[in-house]
Scaffold this active site. Structure first.
Site, mmCIF file in Angstrom:
data_model
loop_
_atom_site.group_PDB
_atom_site.id
_atom_site.type_symbol
_atom_site.label_atom_id
_atom_site.label_comp_id
_atom_site.label_asym_id
_atom_site.label_seq_id
_atom_site.Cartn_x
_atom_site.Cartn_y
_atom_site.Cartn_z
ATOM 1 N N SER A 1 1.620 -7.418 -1.115
ATOM 2 C CA SER A 1 2.323 -8.464 -0.358
ATOM 3 C C SER A 1 1.679 -9.852 -0.422
ATOM 4 C CB SER A 1 2.604 -8.027 1.075
ATOM 5 O OG SER A 1 1.457 -8.059 1.857
ATOM 6 N N THR B 1 1.465 -4.612 4.093
ATOM 7 C CA THR B 1 1.292 -4.965 5.512
ATOM 8 C C THR B 1 0.716 -6.372 5.713
ATOM 9 O OG1 THR B 1 -0.875 -3.920 5.553
ATOM 10 C CG2 THR B 1 1.000 -2.566 6.224
ATOM 11 N N ASP B 2 0.075 -6.925 4.663
ATOM 12 C CA ASP B 2 -0.607 -8.219 4.855
ATOM 13 C C ASP B 2 0.352 -9.339 5.252
ATOM 14 O OD1 ASP B 2 -2.919 -6.934 4.152
ATOM 15 O OD2 ASP B 2 -3.152 -7.896 2.211
ATOM 16 N N THR C 1 0.822 -1.220 0.000
ATOM 17 C CA THR C 1 0.000 0.000 0.000
ATOM 18 C C THR C 1 0.848 1.259 0.000
ATOM 19 O OG1 THR C 1 -1.813 -1.143 1.074
ATOM 20 C CG2 THR C 1 -1.795 1.222 1.341
HETATM 21 N N1 ASP Z 1 -2.892 -5.570 0.643
HETATM 22 C C1 ASP Z 1 -1.795 -4.687 0.885
HETATM 23 C C2 ASP Z 1 -0.479 -5.443 0.790
HETATM 24 O O1 ASP Z 1 -0.171 -6.174 1.699
HETATM 25 C C3 ASP Z 1 -1.956 -4.064 2.227
HETATM 26 C C4 ASP Z 1 -0.864 -3.138 2.642
HETATM 27 O O2 ASP Z 1 0.135 -2.963 2.003
HETATM 28 O O3 ASP Z 1 -1.065 -2.522 3.697
HETATM 29 O O4 ASP Z 1 0.221 -5.271 -0.182
#
Ligand code: ASP
Length: 325
Positions: free
Chosen positions: A57, A90-91, A13
């Site tokens: 991710s 973050t995932d 993100t």
């Molecule tokens: N879906 C995103 C990822 O993990 C969420 C994020 O980056 O916060 O790439």
């Protein structure tokens, strides 16, 4: 300038904006565009940009995590580099951070960072998280702490941190013991240390490791599916203190007979597993069958650790020692 931070961009993100055609966030920002939003950072550290990938991710595989580890090891060992910061979605950030923690051997700071809001949203947190991560990396106090995760002005240990909320900016928590410290006005303040750190000396990863969460009435079918499909190890998130329904026992026995390690952790968010209960499927029974106890790790971290260990050995006792000692 004395400090030099290498920033390895992987996507997530923090690199995203809303695509007007599909009205949803996708990776779109270049590293240079992201760094242009981290204003005044040149007063703190020289920056070197390294592009690894621009992936969400959920697209990052354990193999890529290992390639990233090799790159981080190479970069952090350069004399001109003070610290390495890795940007990540973050995932699966906690898996990558934990894999780096187990495989990067350095006393210099390595920080993993992301964002919860993309750059098209009000209150994009990518630039403030990134500046806090860079400030943490150049702090002498951040040395010898293993890999750190810096988000929302908190510093957490990669070995303890987990994503706890799907939306909130302070989603990254260490539910059992709390953060190591905070970033306050560009200064990092630590309140505690990590006593037990582990290093697994490998450049490879065994990806065929299954993970399953236990619920009432579950049977051996998923375990047998993993066994029949060439999986080399299985992590079970068991109930409570470390117990499973008796219908799963045949699967557990079947795996261990075939030298496929079963690592048990708990589906409870905190606390260790232990051989407290003596009934069928209780911890004592599982211990006697040869199940390995994964301490207080969540399933997703135990799986990464088992993947790394299986890349160097499939000796049950060595695997047990690396989890239980
Ligand atoms: N879906 C995103 C990822 O993990 C969420 C994020 O980056 O916060 O790439």
């Amino acid at each position: 300038m004395a400090n030099k931070t290498a920033i390895i961009f992987t996507g997530g993100t923090i690199s995203m904006k809303i695509d007007p055609r599909i009205h949803a966030a996708i990776p779109a920002l270049s590293s240079e565009e992201i760094m242009a939003m981290v204003t005044n950072i040149e007063k703190f550290s020289e920056i070197e940009i390294i592009n690894f990938s621009n992936l969400p991710s959920p697209h990052i595989t354990p193999k890529m995590m290992m390639e990233l580890s090799i790159l981080v090891n190479k970069t952090i060992n350069r004399e001109d580099i003070t610290s390495v910061v890795v940007t990540h979605g973050t995932d699966t950030l906690e898996e990558t951070a934990y894999l780096l923690d187990l495989t990067v051997n350095t006393e210099k700071p390595v920080i993993v960072v992301g964002a919860m809001r993309n750059s098209s949203e009000l209150g994009y947190d990518g630039s403030s998280n990134l500046s806090a991560a860079i400030c943490t990396g150049i702090s002498k106090n951040a040395k010898n702490k293993g890999v750190l995760v810096v988000m929302n002005n908190e510093v957490n240990a990669a070995s303890e941190v987990t994503k706890t909320n799907t939306l909130s900016l302070d989603t990254f928590k260490s539910p059992e013991f709390g953060p190591l410290g905070i970033v306050d006005n560009d200064e990092v303040i630590f309140y505690r240390d990590i006593v037990n750190r582990q290093f697994i000396d490998t450049n490879e990863i065994e990806e065929k490791v299954g993970l399953l969460k236990t619920g009432p009435g579950m049977e051996s079918d998923i375990i047998n599916f993993y066994i029949n499909n060439g999986y080399k190890g299985i992590v079970i998130e068991a109930l409570g203190r470390g117990n499973i329904p008796p219908q799963m026992i045949d699967g557990v026995k079947n795996a261990i007979e075939k030298n496929i390690p079963i690592v048990m952790v708990s589906r409870c968010p905190t606390g260790r597993v232990l051989d407290t209960y003596g009934y069928e499927g209780g911890g004592k029974h599982l211990r006697n069958l040869g199940v390995i106890f994964g301490n207080n790790l969540p399933g997703q971290k135990a799986r990464i650790k088992l993947m790394l260990i299986l890349s160097i050995t499939n000796n049950m006792e060595t695997i047990r020692n690396l989890f239980e000692e």
